[in-house]
Enzyme design. Structure first.
Site, PDB file in Angstrom:
ATOM      1  N   ASP A  35      -1.308   0.286  11.351  1.00  0.00           N
ATOM      2  CA  ASP A  35      -1.116  -1.128  11.021  1.00  0.00           C
ATOM      3  C   ASP A  35      -0.098  -1.698  11.990  1.00  0.00           C
ATOM      4  O   ASP A  35       0.904  -1.042  12.292  1.00  0.00           O
ATOM      5  CB  ASP A  35      -0.629  -1.265   9.560  1.00  0.00           C
ATOM      6  CG  ASP A  35      -0.729  -2.689   9.054  1.00  0.00           C
ATOM      7  OD1 ASP A  35      -0.139  -3.590   9.674  1.00  0.00           O
ATOM      8  OD2 ASP A  35      -1.384  -2.896   8.012  1.00  0.00           O
ATOM      9  N   GLY A  80       1.093  -7.485   7.331  1.00  0.00           N
ATOM     10  CA  GLY A  80       1.401  -6.441   6.345  1.00  0.00           C
ATOM     11  C   GLY A  80       2.896  -6.170   6.284  1.00  0.00           C
ATOM     12  O   GLY A  80       3.676  -6.706   7.078  1.00  0.00           O
ATOM     13  N   ALA A 108      -7.780  -3.692   9.071  1.00  0.00           N
ATOM     14  CA  ALA A 108      -6.927  -4.415  10.026  1.00  0.00           C
ATOM     15  C   ALA A 108      -7.729  -5.564  10.610  1.00  0.00           C
ATOM     16  O   ALA A 108      -8.822  -5.364  11.136  1.00  0.00           O
ATOM     17  CB  ALA A 108      -6.481  -3.466  11.136  1.00  0.00           C
ATOM     18  N   ALA A 109      -7.189  -6.767  10.494  1.00  0.00           N
ATOM     19  CA  ALA A 109      -7.928  -7.930  10.986  1.00  0.00           C
ATOM     20  C   ALA A 109      -7.016  -9.137  11.115  1.00  0.00           C
ATOM     21  O   ALA A 109      -5.947  -9.203  10.492  1.00  0.00           O
ATOM     22  CB  ALA A 109      -9.068  -8.262  10.011  1.00  0.00           C
ATOM     23  N   TYR A 160     -13.897 -16.837  12.250  1.00  0.00           N
ATOM     24  CA  TYR A 160     -13.585 -15.696  11.368  1.00  0.00           C
ATOM     25  C   TYR A 160     -14.865 -15.134  10.749  1.00  0.00           C
ATOM     26  O   TYR A 160     -15.099 -13.921  10.756  1.00  0.00           O
ATOM     27  CB  TYR A 160     -12.596 -16.146  10.280  1.00  0.00           C
ATOM     28  CG  TYR A 160     -12.330 -15.121   9.200  1.00  0.00           C
ATOM     29  CD1 TYR A 160     -11.545 -14.006   9.445  1.00  0.00           C
ATOM     30  CD2 TYR A 160     -12.870 -15.275   7.915  1.00  0.00           C
ATOM     31  CE1 TYR A 160     -11.298 -13.066   8.440  1.00  0.00           C
ATOM     32  CE2 TYR A 160     -12.620 -14.350   6.915  1.00  0.00           C
ATOM     33  CZ  TYR A 160     -11.832 -13.247   7.184  1.00  0.00           C
ATOM     34  OH  TYR A 160     -11.586 -12.323   6.188  1.00  0.00           O
ATOM     35  N   ILE A 206      -3.625 -17.950  -5.523  1.00  0.00           N
ATOM     36  CA  ILE A 206      -2.979 -17.433  -6.738  1.00  0.00           C
ATOM     37  C   ILE A 206      -1.562 -16.953  -6.424  1.00  0.00           C
ATOM     38  O   ILE A 206      -0.616 -17.241  -7.153  1.00  0.00           O
ATOM     39  CB  ILE A 206      -3.837 -16.319  -7.386  1.00  0.00           C
ATOM     40  CG1 ILE A 206      -5.108 -16.969  -7.961  1.00  0.00           C
ATOM     41  CG2 ILE A 206      -3.057 -15.534  -8.442  1.00  0.00           C
ATOM     42  CD1 ILE A 206      -6.097 -16.023  -8.590  1.00  0.00           C
ATOM     43  N   ILE A 211      -1.646 -29.183  -4.282  1.00  0.00           N
ATOM     44  CA  ILE A 211      -3.068 -28.832  -4.234  1.00  0.00           C
ATOM     45  C   ILE A 211      -3.682 -29.687  -3.131  1.00  0.00           C
ATOM     46  O   ILE A 211      -3.521 -30.913  -3.123  1.00  0.00           O
ATOM     47  CB  ILE A 211      -3.745 -29.121  -5.589  1.00  0.00           C
ATOM     48  CG1 ILE A 211      -3.246 -28.133  -6.655  1.00  0.00           C
ATOM     49  CG2 ILE A 211      -5.274 -29.060  -5.452  1.00  0.00           C
ATOM     50  CD1 ILE A 211      -3.834 -28.346  -8.040  1.00  0.00           C
TER      51      ILE A 211
HETATM   52  P1  NAD Z   1      -3.450  -8.570   4.848  1.00  0.00           P
HETATM   53  O1  NAD Z   1      -3.022  -9.578   5.890  1.00  0.00           O
HETATM   54  O2  NAD Z   1      -2.485  -8.237   3.777  1.00  0.00           O
HETATM   55  O3  NAD Z   1      -3.960  -7.232   5.541  1.00  0.00           O
HETATM   56  C1  NAD Z   1      -4.363  -7.130   6.895  1.00  0.00           C
HETATM   57  C2  NAD Z   1      -3.567  -6.005   7.516  1.00  0.00           C
HETATM   58  O4  NAD Z   1      -4.002  -5.800   8.873  1.00  0.00           O
HETATM   59  C3  NAD Z   1      -2.059  -6.318   7.588  1.00  0.00           C
HETATM   60  O5  NAD Z   1      -1.319  -5.227   7.101  1.00  0.00           O
HETATM   61  C4  NAD Z   1      -1.809  -6.561   9.064  1.00  0.00           C
HETATM   62  O6  NAD Z   1      -0.478  -6.253   9.466  1.00  0.00           O
HETATM   63  C5  NAD Z   1      -2.863  -5.677   9.704  1.00  0.00           C
HETATM   64  N1  NAD Z   1      -3.229  -6.123  11.059  1.00  0.00           N
HETATM   65  C6  NAD Z   1      -3.518  -7.376  11.463  1.00  0.00           C
HETATM   66  N2  NAD Z   1      -3.833  -7.382  12.771  1.00  0.00           N
HETATM   67  C7  NAD Z   1      -3.738  -6.092  13.197  1.00  0.00           C
HETATM   68  C8  NAD Z   1      -3.941  -5.465  14.449  1.00  0.00           C
HETATM   69  N3  NAD Z   1      -4.273  -6.144  15.548  1.00  0.00           N
HETATM   70  N4  NAD Z   1      -3.783  -4.105  14.524  1.00  0.00           N
HETATM   71  C9  NAD Z   1      -3.421  -3.391  13.412  1.00  0.00           C
HETATM   72  N5  NAD Z   1      -3.190  -3.955  12.213  1.00  0.00           N
HETATM   73  C10 NAD Z   1      -3.352  -5.283  12.105  1.00  0.00           C
HETATM   74  O7  NAD Z   1      -4.799  -9.180   4.217  1.00  0.00           O
HETATM   75  P2  NAD Z   1      -5.740  -8.623   3.073  1.00  0.00           P
HETATM   76  O8  NAD Z   1      -6.004  -9.769   2.189  1.00  0.00           O
HETATM   77  O9  NAD Z   1      -5.234  -7.354   2.516  1.00  0.00           O
HETATM   78  O10 NAD Z   1      -7.077  -8.344   3.908  1.00  0.00           O
HETATM   79  C11 NAD Z   1      -7.560  -7.037   4.182  1.00  0.00           C
HETATM   80  C12 NAD Z   1      -8.965  -7.145   4.752  1.00  0.00           C
HETATM   81  O11 NAD Z   1      -9.838  -7.736   3.774  1.00  0.00           O
HETATM   82  C13 NAD Z   1      -9.084  -7.993   6.003  1.00  0.00           C
HETATM   83  O12 NAD Z   1      -9.988  -7.389   6.883  1.00  0.00           O
HETATM   84  C14 NAD Z   1      -9.626  -9.311   5.484  1.00  0.00           C
HETATM   85  O13 NAD Z   1     -10.351  -9.996   6.479  1.00  0.00           O
HETATM   86  C15 NAD Z   1     -10.524  -8.837   4.355  1.00  0.00           C
HETATM   87  N6  NAD Z   1     -10.763  -9.851   3.324  1.00  0.00           N
HETATM   88  C16 NAD Z   1      -9.754 -10.250   2.491  1.00  0.00           C
HETATM   89  C17 NAD Z   1     -10.024 -11.207   1.518  1.00  0.00           C
HETATM   90  C18 NAD Z   1      -8.953 -11.694   0.561  1.00  0.00           C
HETATM   91  O14 NAD Z   1      -9.263 -12.528  -0.295  1.00  0.00           O
HETATM   92  N7  NAD Z   1      -7.736 -11.211   0.607  1.00  0.00           N
HETATM   93  C19 NAD Z   1     -11.306 -11.752   1.392  1.00  0.00           C
HETATM   94  C20 NAD Z   1     -12.309 -11.324   2.273  1.00  0.00           C
HETATM   95  C21 NAD Z   1     -12.028 -10.347   3.224  1.00  0.00           C
END
Ligand code: NAD
Length: 310
Positions: free
Chosen positions: A35, A40, A77-78, A145, A189, A204
């Site tokens: 990560d 994060g 990771a995203a 995205y 939320i 909002i």
């Molecule tokens: P988050 O931001 O808490 O988690 C993403 C993690 O990826 C973070 O810990 C961040 O530091 C790490 N990261 C970002 N870029 C990086 C890189 N270049 N290299 C390594 N690490 C990297 O978000 P989340 O809500 O826990 O999302 C997790 C996954 O679920 C993501 O892929 C997101 O697209 C997907 N997602 C989330 C939701 C939601 O409602 N939370 C909905 C649809 C999809």
């Protein structure tokens, strides 16, 4: 004996990823986390996880994955912010498309048994499609995205057909729960709860009548565990199929926290979809998954955890 001994969770210090790490460690699977800590937080991370701070865009990433040689990969990771993807599409593609492609390519090379990919539901489907959206609706993402998440799914599908690496792409609805970052934009939320618990004003954007499908993080973790253990492959919606308006969420959190201040209304975000919910019947049929946590119960648990943190 467990099917998998070693797991890699990319994005494992994030909101959803850190809960997946906890679940894997509970199952006594040796768990590695990569990560970059961009969104994060190391405080989220289970002390029994083996952590490397590294970006998926760094050339060292490939070496690190080869060294770990995991049996199963959870790829979270995203670049997670839809609005940032609109402002800087190349950066979104660099992390989300190339990061996923690189990982899928490596997985084929080192013989990974399965990849579970965190994809997205709402931004994947055309807004005028029948709600709740089913996987039968051809994806038509219109944001960078949504496009990058779809590209990730397509590369995984390619790797499966050509190199035989099985994958499950879980298309989440709006996930909520403990550890969600209140700075994020999708986490209404967590934003509302933290503002109300701190006695700050809540805004909002738009009328508040826009709806979303809110799914609790424990249910999402269960979906990931089922995806790991079942012999299935492909894309699956993970949501409740129910729509809740932002205004309803505001009122429910207000009641739980005892918040007294009036709500403010701001201009609606450009291009924001008005309604969204996911049909998860396919996940029920093939993964045996269905959501268990009702919205009121999930909200209580989430707010309790935020209160404890304060
Ligand atoms: P988050 O931001 O808490 O988690 C993403 C993690 O990826 C973070 O810990 C961040 O530091 C790490 N990261 C970002 N870029 C990086 C890189 N270049 N290299 C390594 N690490 C990297 O978000 P989340 O809500 O826990 O999302 C997790 C996954 O679920 C993501 O892929 C997101 O697209 C997907 N997602 C989330 C939701 C939601 O409602 N939370 C909905 C649809 C999809």
């Amino acid at each position: 004996m467990a099917k998998y001994k070693t797991a890699l969770v990319t994005g494992g210090a994030g909101f959803i990823g850190s809960h997946i790490v906890d679940a894997l460690i509970r199952r006594r699977i040796k768990t590695y986390v990569i990560d970059y800590l961009s969104t994060g937080n190391i405080k989220n991370l289970n002390p029994n996880a083996h952590f490397t701070k590294l970006s998926v865009t760094n050339p060292q990433f490939e070496k690190c994955v080869r060294r770990i040689k995991p049996d199963v990969i959870f790829h979270l990771a995203a670049q997670v912010n839809l609005r940032h993807s609109v402002v800087d599409p190349p950066n979104d593609a660099r992390i989300n498309i190339f990061g996923t492609l690189k990982l899928a390519h490596l997985a084929a090379e080192i013989g990974v048994k399965k990849i579970i990919y965190s994809s997205t539901g709402g931004p994947m489907y055309p807004e005028n499609a029948k709600i709740p959206y089913s996987e039968k609706i051809p994806p038509q993402p219109i944001s960078p995205y949504g496009i990058s998440k779809r590209a990730g799914e397509m590369y995984l599908n390619y790797m499966y057909h050509v190199h035989g690496v099985p994958y499950v792409a879980l298309r989440y609805a709006n996930v909520y729960g403990p550890r969600q970052n209140a700075k994020g934009e999708a986490g209404v939320i967590s934003i509302f709860s933290n503002a109300m618990l701190s006695g700050k004003s809540v805004t909002i954007f738009g009328t508040g009548k826009q709806t979303r499908d809110f799914v609790y993080v424990d249910d999402v973790v269960r979906a990931n565990m089922f995806a790991m253990n079942k012999s299935v492959c492909g894309e699956f919606n993970i949501g409740t199929g129910k729509q809740s308006s932002v205004l309803t969420i505001f009122k429910k959190i207000k009641k739980i926290t005892g918040y007294k201040m009036p709500v403010r209304f701001g201009a609606a975000a450009a291009g924001e979809v008005m309604r969204s919910a996911l049909d998860a019947k396919k996940a029920k049929r093939s993964l045996g998954w269905q959501p268990k946590v009702k919205l009121d119960e999930g909200l209580e648990k989430t707010i309790k955890s935020f209160k404890k943190k304060k």
